[in-house]
Design an enzyme around this catalytic site. Structure first.
Site, PDB file in Angstrom:
ATOM      1  N   SER A   1      47.597  35.795  44.198  1.00  7.20           N
ATOM      2  CA  SER A   1      46.703  36.859  44.656  1.00  7.20           C
ATOM      3  C   SER A   1      45.711  37.299  43.589  1.00  7.20           C
ATOM      4  O   SER A   1      44.563  37.629  43.911  1.00  7.20           O
ATOM      5  CB  SER A   1      47.517  38.058  45.151  1.00  7.20           C
ATOM      6  OG  SER A   1      48.448  38.469  44.182  1.00  7.20           O
TER       7      SER A   1
ATOM      8  N   HIS B   1      45.909  41.911  40.204  1.00  3.96           N
ATOM      9  CA  HIS B   1      44.794  41.956  41.146  1.00  3.96           C
ATOM     10  C   HIS B   1      43.516  42.406  40.441  1.00  3.96           C
ATOM     11  O   HIS B   1      42.446  41.795  40.602  1.00  3.96           O
ATOM     12  CB  HIS B   1      45.108  42.910  42.285  1.00  3.96           C
ATOM     13  CG  HIS B   1      46.149  42.397  43.219  1.00  3.96           C
ATOM     14  ND1 HIS B   1      46.590  43.118  44.318  1.00  3.96           N
ATOM     15  CD2 HIS B   1      46.838  41.229  43.254  1.00  3.96           C
ATOM     16  CE1 HIS B   1      47.501  42.413  44.975  1.00  3.96           C
ATOM     17  NE2 HIS B   1      47.673  41.270  44.337  1.00  3.96           N
TER      18      HIS B   1
END
Length: 243
Positions: A152, A195
């Site tokens: 991610s 992230h």
């Protein structure tokens, strides 16, 4: 976002050429003509490696969190500090469960396929190396003693790069998706730092892409080198005073 290619990137070929009769492009292909899209080989490799690692761990061929053992590619500060630097990139193809794997791979298909086809495989590979390293660097800076896995952070870096080269509609769709991810990043067991790191390191790559292929070709090695320096800095807290 759908899994099919969409017009969310600016056309790299530039503005249209002279118009033909009736205002259309000269020598326009038949309406039924469908151009052959390049294969996103880097995305294929990411998906293949991620699935392979998951299957081998589920079959107990490789260590996994399920066996209370640190997976082979999981990002973990003390392990990287001890010299296992492959974890800085390898964590992107490690996943903590089937839902984690399916969710990330679905975004590789929707976002990654479009971006790789738009900028080319080699440029996309360089971008992926930068964003995977950037995600790992921030993860180590803020969560050094916590094992972390998943693509991610790298994927958020793709989104960061796309903001500079997307169409207006593409930026709108990306903005909505990024807000959703930002909310999810606040949940327990989700690496907000990974992230954020991936996203931030994707931004300069996108700006370089916006300025053209030659600029990107010159800027990418510099960005990658600086990202590696930050990752090494994050991996060795005992030496930070000497940097």
């Amino acid at each position: 976002m759908s899994s099919g290619p969409r017009h969310i990137l600016d056309d790299p070929r530039g503005p249209p050429g002279p118009e033909g009769p009736g205002g259309g492009p000269p020598f326009a292909p038949p309406a039924s003509f469908k151009p052959v899209l390049p294969r996103p080989w880097v995305c294929y490799a990411i998906i293949g490696l991620s699935v392979l690692m998951f299957v081998l761990e589920e079959a107990r061929v490789l260590p996994s969190f399920g066996t209370r053992t640190l997976p082979l590619l999981a990002l973990y500060g003390p392990a990287v500090q001890a010299g296992q630097y492959w974890r800085l990139l390898g964590a992107a193809v490690e996943h903590g469960g089937i839902l984690h794997l399916v969710f990330n791979m679905s975004v590789v298909v929707t976002l990654g396929f479009t971006l790789e086809r738009g900028i080319g495989g080699l440029r996309f590979l360089g971008l992926s190396l930068v964003t995977a390293l950037g995600a790992s660097a921030f993860s180590l800076l803020f969560n050094f003693d916590t094992p972390m896995v998943g693509a991610s952070g790298m994927i958020l870096g793709w989104a960061g790069a796309m903001l500079s080269i997307a169409t207006r509609q593409g930026r709108r769709e990306l903005g909505i998706w990024l807000v959703q991810v930002a909310v999810l990043s606040l949940l327990p067991f989700v690496s907000w730092s990974g992230h954020l790191g991936g996203f931030l390191f994707g931004l300069p790559c996108g700006l370089a892409l916006r300025m053209g292929r030659q600029v990107y070709a010159r800027a990418l090695p510099i960005i990658l080198f600086l990202t590696a320096i930050v990752a090494l800095y994050a991996a060795h807290p005992e030496k930070r005073g000497g940097f």
